[in-house]
Design a protein around this motif. Structure first.
Motif, mmCIF file in Angstrom:
data_model
loop_
_atom_site.group_PDB
_atom_site.id
_atom_site.type_symbol
_atom_site.label_atom_id
_atom_site.label_comp_id
_atom_site.label_asym_id
_atom_site.label_seq_id
_atom_site.Cartn_x
_atom_site.Cartn_y
_atom_site.Cartn_z
ATOM 1 N N PHE A 140 0.860 -1.133 -0.081
ATOM 2 C CA PHE A 140 -0.094 -0.173 0.017
ATOM 3 C C PHE A 140 0.704 1.346 -0.199
ATOM 4 O O PHE A 140 0.542 2.222 -0.742
ATOM 5 N N PHE A 141 1.888 1.247 0.802
ATOM 6 C CA PHE A 141 2.665 2.523 0.859
ATOM 7 C C PHE A 141 3.582 2.882 -0.207
ATOM 8 O O PHE A 141 3.404 4.025 -0.749
ATOM 9 N N ARG A 142 4.011 1.748 -1.068
ATOM 10 C CA ARG A 142 4.558 1.853 -2.194
ATOM 11 C C ARG A 142 3.902 2.401 -3.249
ATOM 12 O O ARG A 142 4.178 3.356 -3.990
ATOM 13 N N ARG A 143 2.611 1.741 -3.477
ATOM 14 C CA ARG A 143 1.717 2.308 -4.590
ATOM 15 C C ARG A 143 1.251 3.741 -4.395
ATOM 16 O O ARG A 143 1.008 4.410 -5.222
ATOM 17 N N ALA A 144 0.852 4.007 -2.940
ATOM 18 C CA ALA A 144 0.436 5.221 -2.585
ATOM 19 C C ALA A 144 1.573 6.392 -2.849
ATOM 20 O O ALA A 144 1.005 7.343 -3.474
ATOM 21 N N VAL A 145 2.649 6.272 -2.413
ATOM 22 C CA VAL A 145 3.658 7.294 -2.659
ATOM 23 C C VAL A 145 4.094 7.447 -4.036
ATOM 24 O O VAL A 145 3.985 8.404 -4.754
ATOM 25 N N LEU A 146 4.403 6.313 -4.954
ATOM 26 C CA LEU A 146 4.792 6.192 -6.157
ATOM 27 C C LEU A 146 3.708 7.158 -7.203
ATOM 28 O O LEU A 146 3.975 7.478 -7.942
ATOM 29 N N SER A 147 2.325 6.496 -7.111
ATOM 30 C CA SER A 147 1.286 6.992 -7.735
ATOM 31 C C SER A 147 1.098 8.690 -7.384
ATOM 32 O O SER A 147 1.014 9.149 -8.489
ATOM 33 N N SER A 148 1.554 9.203 -6.289
ATOM 34 C CA SER A 148 1.338 10.551 -5.905
ATOM 35 C C SER A 148 2.416 11.443 -6.773
ATOM 36 O O SER A 148 2.108 12.219 -7.087
ATOM 37 N N TYR A 149 3.660 10.539 -7.009
ATOM 38 C CA TYR A 149 4.812 11.214 -7.693
ATOM 39 C C TYR A 149 4.782 10.974 -9.246
ATOM 40 O O TYR A 149 5.488 11.281 -9.778
ATOM 41 N N GLY A 150 3.544 10.587 -9.792
ATOM 42 C CA GLY A 150 3.659 10.057 -10.925
ATOM 43 C C GLY A 150 4.635 9.051 -11.582
ATOM 44 O O GLY A 150 5.000 8.920 -12.446
ATOM 45 N N ASN A 151 4.898 7.987 -10.388
ATOM 46 C CA ASN A 151 5.797 7.050 -10.831
ATOM 47 C C ASN A 151 7.010 7.590 -11.208
ATOM 48 O O ASN A 151 7.826 6.939 -12.278
ATOM 49 N N ARG A 152 7.725 8.467 -10.818
ATOM 50 C CA ARG A 152 8.732 9.133 -11.010
ATOM 51 C C ARG A 152 9.611 9.599 -10.059
ATOM 52 O O ARG A 152 8.909 10.320 -8.910
ATOM 53 N N CYS A 153 10.934 9.509 -9.973
ATOM 54 C CA CYS A 153 11.859 9.861 -9.071
ATOM 55 C C CYS A 153 11.883 11.432 -8.917
ATOM 56 O O CYS A 153 11.753 12.200 -9.873
ATOM 57 N N CYS A 154 11.396 12.140 -7.650
ATOM 58 C CA CYS A 154 11.269 13.650 -7.348
ATOM 59 C C CYS A 154 12.482 14.394 -7.471
ATOM 60 O O CYS A 154 12.455 15.421 -7.700
ATOM 61 N N ARG A 192 3.693 5.284 9.794
ATOM 62 C CA ARG A 192 4.327 4.236 8.977
ATOM 63 C C ARG A 192 3.860 4.110 7.351
ATOM 64 O O ARG A 192 4.347 4.061 6.511
ATOM 65 N N LEU A 193 2.521 4.426 7.365
ATOM 66 C CA LEU A 193 1.859 4.105 5.816
ATOM 67 C C LEU A 193 1.183 5.408 5.556
ATOM 68 O O LEU A 193 0.742 5.582 4.732
ATOM 69 N N ASN A 194 1.445 6.479 6.155
ATOM 70 C CA ASN A 194 1.060 7.967 5.534
ATOM 71 C C ASN A 194 1.754 8.048 4.503
ATOM 72 O O ASN A 194 2.979 8.501 4.588
ATOM 73 N N PRO A 195 1.100 8.356 3.266
ATOM 74 C CA PRO A 195 2.090 8.746 2.026
ATOM 75 C C PRO A 195 2.614 10.116 2.319
ATOM 76 O O PRO A 195 3.639 10.376 1.493
ATOM 77 N N SER A 196 2.268 10.969 3.132
ATOM 78 C CA SER A 196 2.872 12.215 3.373
ATOM 79 C C SER A 196 4.315 12.094 4.093
ATOM 80 O O SER A 196 5.056 13.090 4.417
ATOM 81 N N ASN A 197 4.195 10.849 4.561
ATOM 82 C CA ASN A 197 5.644 10.408 5.265
ATOM 83 C C ASN A 197 6.626 9.939 3.944
ATOM 84 O O ASN A 197 7.570 9.079 4.410
ATOM 85 N N ARG A 220 -0.588 14.779 -4.793
ATOM 86 C CA ARG A 220 -1.164 14.997 -3.750
ATOM 87 C C ARG A 220 -0.435 14.255 -2.655
ATOM 88 O O ARG A 220 0.652 13.874 -2.806
ATOM 89 N N PHE A 221 -1.025 14.266 -1.555
ATOM 90 C CA PHE A 221 -0.028 13.768 -0.377
ATOM 91 C C PHE A 221 1.151 14.570 -0.348
ATOM 92 O O PHE A 221 2.198 13.786 -0.249
ATOM 93 N N SER A 222 1.345 15.632 -0.272
ATOM 94 C CA SER A 222 2.621 16.437 -0.218
ATOM 95 C C SER A 222 3.456 15.952 1.176
ATOM 96 O O SER A 222 2.715 15.773 2.028
#
Length: 258
Positions: free
Chosen positions: A137-151, A176-181, A236-238
Motif C-alpha cells: 500500500f505505501f509503495r503504491r500510494a507514494v509512487l502514484s502520487s509522484y507520477g511514478n517518477r523519482c522526485c 508508517r503508512l502515511n503517504p505524506s511520510n 497529492r499527499f505532499s
C-alpha cells in the motif's frame, strides 16, 4: 443500485483505492475501478465519481486548482479523517473487507510467494502477510502520487524506484503508512537519504552532508550536481514539513556526527 447510500465499508474501499491510483486514472474505464465496482455492486461511473469526490477533500488537489466534485458527504469526510488518524489500522481493515467480499481464503499465499522458506503458520504467517500488505500500500500510494517518477531526477523505471520513508518505519508507527511520510526516490538517492547523507530543506531543496561534498568525479556527477535542486512535489499527499524537519534534525545530524 448505484443510488443506494454508500456504506462505511464501501467508502473505505474507495478511499483505499483512491490512495493508490494516479489522479489522472480516476475514471470509469480503469480496470481497478471496474473491479471494485463489481465487488461492491455499483457501477464503474459511480465508483469513479466517489474517487473524484474524495479528491475534493485533498488539500494538494485543491491547491492545484482541481476541484473534483463538490458533493462530498459527511461519511466521505469521516472516512478521510479515520484514515489520516490511523493509516495502518484502516489499510488492514480495508484488505479484510475486500477479502471477505471476495470470499478469498488464498490471498495470503500470494503475498508469501517470493519468501524463501517452506512454511509459515499461525501468528508468524499473519504478521508476514500484514507486513507485505502494508508495504505494498505505501509503495503504491507514494509512487502514484509522484507520477511514478523519482522526485529528483524524473527517473520512471519502476524497478529502480523506492517509496522512501521520511521518518523511518521503526521510529514512527503512526506515520508508517502515511503517504505524506514518503518520497519517491531512485534507489541510490533513497539509500543516501535513508543513511542521513542527504536531506531536503524547508523549500524542498537537496541538502548534502559533508561526506558527499567531496571533489571526486563520481560525487560531482551524482550528488554535487543536484545540490540545491528543488524536488518535484507530488500531485497529492505532499510530504509533511514537520516530518522532514525531524529527518533533518535526527537522521542527517546523527550521520554528520559519526
Amino acid at each position: 443500485m448505484s443510488r443506494k447510500d454508500w456504506t462505511p465499508e464501501q467508502v473505505k474501499l474507495a478511499f483505499h483505492l483512491y490512495c493508490q491510483l494516479p489522479y489522472g486514472r480516476l475514471h470509469q474505464r480503469n480496470p481497478e475501478i471496474i473491479a471494485l465496482a463489481n465487488l461492491i455492486g455499483r457501477t464503474p461511473s459511480a465508483v469513479a465519481m466517489k474517487l473524484v469526490n474524495l479528491a475534493s477533500l485533498d488539500p494538494v488537489i485543491l491547491a492545484s486548482g482541481r476541484r473534483g466534485f463538490s458533493n462530498t458527504s459527511k461519511l466521505d469526510r469521516e472516512i478521510w479523517d479515520q484514515f489520516h488518524a490511523d493509516w495502518e489500522g484502516l489499510v488492514l481493515e480495508s484488505n479484510r473487507i475486500q477479502a471477505a467480499l471476495e470470499g478469498d481464503t488464498t490471498s495470503d499465499v500470494e503475498w508469501l510467494a517470493d519468501i524463501p522458506t517452506d512454511d509459515f503458520t499461525g501468528e508468524t504467517r499473519t504478521q508476514i502477510v500484514q507486513q507485505r500488505i502494508k508495504q505494498s500500500f505505501f509503495r503504491r500510494a507514494v509512487l502514484s502520487s509522484y507520477g511514478n517518477r523519482c522526485c529528483i531526477t524524473g527517473l520512471s523505471e519502476p524497478r529502480l524506484l523506492i517509496a522512501s520513508h521520511i521518518v523511518p518505519w521503526s521510529q514512527d508507527k503512526a506515520n508508517r503508512l502515511n503517504p505524506s511520510n514518503g518520497l519517491c526516490l531512485s534507489a541510490l538517492y533513497d539509500r543516501a537519504f535513508e543513511q542521513g547523507l542527504m536531506t531536503f530543506d524547508e523549500d524542498w531543496r537537496v541538502v548534502l552532508s559533508p561526506q558527499l561534498q567531496k571533489p571526486e568525479p563520481a560525487m560531482k556527477h551524482v550528488f554535487l550536481s543536484i545540490e540545491g535542486q528543488q524536488i518535484e512535489l507530488p500531485e497529492r499527499f505532499s510530504p509533511d514539513p514537520k516530518l522532514m524537519q525531524q529527518h533533518r534534525e535526527t537522521v542527517l545530524i546523527s550521520q554528520c556526527t559519526k
